[in-house]
Design a protein around this motif. Structure first.
Motif, PDB file in Angstrom:
ATOM      1  N   SER A 125       0.819  -1.206   0.000  1.00 31.32           N
ATOM      2  CA  SER A 125       0.000   0.000   0.000  1.00 31.32           C
ATOM      3  C   SER A 125       0.852   1.255   0.000  1.00 31.32           C
ATOM      4  O   SER A 125       1.973   1.264   0.516  1.00 31.32           O
ATOM      5  N   GLY A 126       0.310   2.324  -0.585  1.00 26.17           N
ATOM      6  CA  GLY A 126       1.023   3.591  -0.586  1.00 26.17           C
ATOM      7  C   GLY A 126       0.467   4.562  -1.593  1.00 26.17           C
ATOM      8  O   GLY A 126      -0.687   4.446  -2.024  1.00 26.17           O
ATOM      9  N   TRP A 127       1.300   5.518  -1.991  1.00 27.32           N
ATOM     10  CA  TRP A 127       0.892   6.613  -2.866  1.00 27.32           C
ATOM     11  C   TRP A 127       1.997   6.938  -3.865  1.00 27.32           C
ATOM     12  O   TRP A 127       3.180   6.825  -3.539  1.00 27.32           O
ATOM     13  N   ALA A 128       1.599   7.365  -5.055  1.00 28.50           N
ATOM     14  CA  ALA A 128       2.515   7.965  -6.029  1.00 28.50           C
ATOM     15  C   ALA A 128       2.266   9.466  -6.000  1.00 28.50           C
ATOM     16  O   ALA A 128       1.107   9.905  -5.908  1.00 28.50           O
ATOM     17  N   TRP A 129       3.337  10.256  -6.098  1.00 32.80           N
ATOM     18  CA  TRP A 129       3.224  11.705  -5.904  1.00 32.80           C
ATOM     19  C   TRP A 129       3.953  12.486  -6.990  1.00 32.80           C
ATOM     20  O   TRP A 129       5.018  12.079  -7.456  1.00 32.80           O
ATOM     21  N   LEU A 130       3.407  13.653  -7.302  1.00 34.13           N
ATOM     22  CA  LEU A 130       4.123  14.736  -7.961  1.00 34.13           C
ATOM     23  C   LEU A 130       4.256  15.806  -6.888  1.00 34.13           C
ATOM     24  O   LEU A 130       3.241  16.275  -6.345  1.00 34.13           O
ATOM     25  N   VAL A 131       5.502  16.160  -6.542  1.00 31.19           N
ATOM     26  CA  VAL A 131       5.723  17.107  -5.454  1.00 31.19           C
ATOM     27  C   VAL A 131       6.579  18.281  -5.914  1.00 31.19           C
ATOM     28  O   VAL A 131       7.332  18.180  -6.884  1.00 31.19           O
ATOM     29  N   LYS A 132       6.424  19.385  -5.191  1.00 29.46           N
ATOM     30  CA  LYS A 132       7.382  20.484  -5.290  1.00 29.46           C
ATOM     31  C   LYS A 132       8.325  20.297  -4.117  1.00 29.46           C
ATOM     32  O   LYS A 132       7.909  20.335  -2.951  1.00 29.46           O
ATOM     33  N   ASP A 133       9.585  20.074  -4.422  1.00 25.66           N
ATOM     34  CA  ASP A 133      10.567  19.779  -3.384  1.00 25.66           C
ATOM     35  C   ASP A 133      10.986  21.064  -2.669  1.00 25.66           C
ATOM     36  O   ASP A 133      10.624  22.171  -3.062  1.00 25.66           O
ATOM     37  N   THR A 134      11.793  20.908  -1.642  1.00 23.88           N
ATOM     38  CA  THR A 134      12.199  22.049  -0.830  1.00 23.88           C
ATOM     39  C   THR A 134      13.022  23.063  -1.628  1.00 23.88           C
ATOM     40  O   THR A 134      13.072  24.238  -1.270  1.00 23.88           O
ATOM     41  N   ASP A 135      13.650  22.626  -2.736  1.00 16.94           N
ATOM     42  CA  ASP A 135      14.423  23.557  -3.571  1.00 16.94           C
ATOM     43  C   ASP A 135      13.575  24.196  -4.672  1.00 16.94           C
ATOM     44  O   ASP A 135      14.082  24.937  -5.508  1.00 16.94           O
ATOM     45  N   GLY A 136      12.259  23.899  -4.669  1.00 18.02           N
ATOM     46  CA  GLY A 136      11.356  24.498  -5.646  1.00 18.02           C
ATOM     47  C   GLY A 136      11.167  23.688  -6.915  1.00 18.02           C
ATOM     48  O   GLY A 136      10.321  24.028  -7.742  1.00 18.02           O
ATOM     49  N   SER A 137      11.937  22.617  -7.087  1.00 17.66           N
ATOM     50  CA  SER A 137      11.815  21.809  -8.298  1.00 17.66           C
ATOM     51  C   SER A 137      10.737  20.739  -8.134  1.00 17.66           C
ATOM     52  O   SER A 137      10.395  20.349  -7.010  1.00 17.66           O
ATOM     53  N   LEU A 138      10.217  20.274  -9.262  1.00 20.18           N
ATOM     54  CA  LEU A 138       9.226  19.197  -9.236  1.00 20.18           C
ATOM     55  C   LEU A 138       9.939  17.853  -9.231  1.00 20.18           C
ATOM     56  O   LEU A 138      10.969  17.673  -9.877  1.00 20.18           O
ATOM     57  N   LYS A 139       9.336  16.898  -8.518  1.00 21.27           N
ATOM     58  CA  LYS A 139       9.869  15.543  -8.469  1.00 21.27           C
ATOM     59  C   LYS A 139       8.703  14.556  -8.425  1.00 21.27           C
ATOM     60  O   LYS A 139       7.618  14.891  -7.930  1.00 21.27           O
ATOM     61  N   VAL A 140       8.937  13.352  -8.937  1.00 17.59           N
ATOM     62  CA  VAL A 140       7.995  12.244  -8.793  1.00 17.59           C
ATOM     63  C   VAL A 140       8.533  11.355  -7.684  1.00 17.59           C
ATOM     64  O   VAL A 140       9.718  10.992  -7.683  1.00 17.59           O
ATOM     65  N   THR A 141       7.679  11.044  -6.712  1.00 16.09           N
ATOM     66  CA  THR A 141       8.094  10.222  -5.584  1.00 16.09           C
ATOM     67  C   THR A 141       7.025   9.178  -5.298  1.00 16.09           C
ATOM     68  O   THR A 141       5.944   9.186  -5.909  1.00 16.09           O
TER      69      THR A 141
END
Length: 196
Positions: A125-141
């Protein structure tokens, strides 16, 4: 702050055939409601019921697993319902979001492949994410169980629930098909862009 179960922002049939009425009834009315009910009970026991949901998630992470699991899943689902809409998805993204995906993630097609891979390779179980990281860039996690980007000081722009209750009625064990259909047919890109 007491947790409350929100109404869905659309009718139960609105997301069919990708997400059926039966899935939404079980997922929203049973699973999400259980997180709300248990979360309220555990927050009160921990003396955190006066805090915001975000603060409860952050303060309970790594310290009070039962409270964290319910609070984090409530947080995740509050956004999940709004990350979808009738006739959503596709490749027509608002300009600022589209530009950020191009520059940070190598374009929409690569983002889609990476997002599906994140959700597919999340064991259990869990989640797939599109995030804005702490440096302002987008990441998939990806995260396990109810863990979410708040735990890492990231901003959740888009999340897809890959717990089996979110897709098994409609897709059985075909999680990649569920993720692909989520991106192609359900995502409310305006909501995602507003979180930038």
């Amino acid at each position: 702050m007491a947790f409350t179960l929100p109404d869905l922002p659309y009718e139960y049939e609105a997301l069919a055939p990708v997400m059926s009425r039966e899935t939404l009834e079980y997922h929203h009315d049973k699973h999400h409601k259980a997180y709300v009910d248990k979360g309220n009970e555990l927050a009160a026991e921990a003396g955190m019921d006066g805090l915001s949901l975000e603060e409860i998630v952050k303060q309970s992470h790594g310290k009070n697993p039962a409270l964290f699991n319910n609070a984090a899943q409530h947080y995740n689902h509050l956004h999940f319902w709004n990350w979808m809409k009738k006739d959503g998805g596709g490749t027509s993204l608002p300009g600022k979001l589209s530009s950020a995906i191009d520059s940070d993630l190598g374009g929409y097609d690569k983002f889609k492949a990476d997002f599906i891979a994140a959700g597919t390779t999340q064991f259990g179980s869990g989640w797939a994410w599109l995030v804005k990281d702490t440096d302002g860039s987008l990441k998939v996690t990806k995260t396990e169980n109810g863990v979410n980007p708040l735990c890492f000081d990231q901003t959740a722009l888009l999340g897809c629930d890959v717990w089996e209750h979110s897709y098994y009625i409609d897709f059985r064990n075909a999680r990649p098909d569920y993720l692909s259909n989520f991106l192609d047919n359900l995502v409310n890109w305006d909501n995602v862009a507003s979180r930038l």
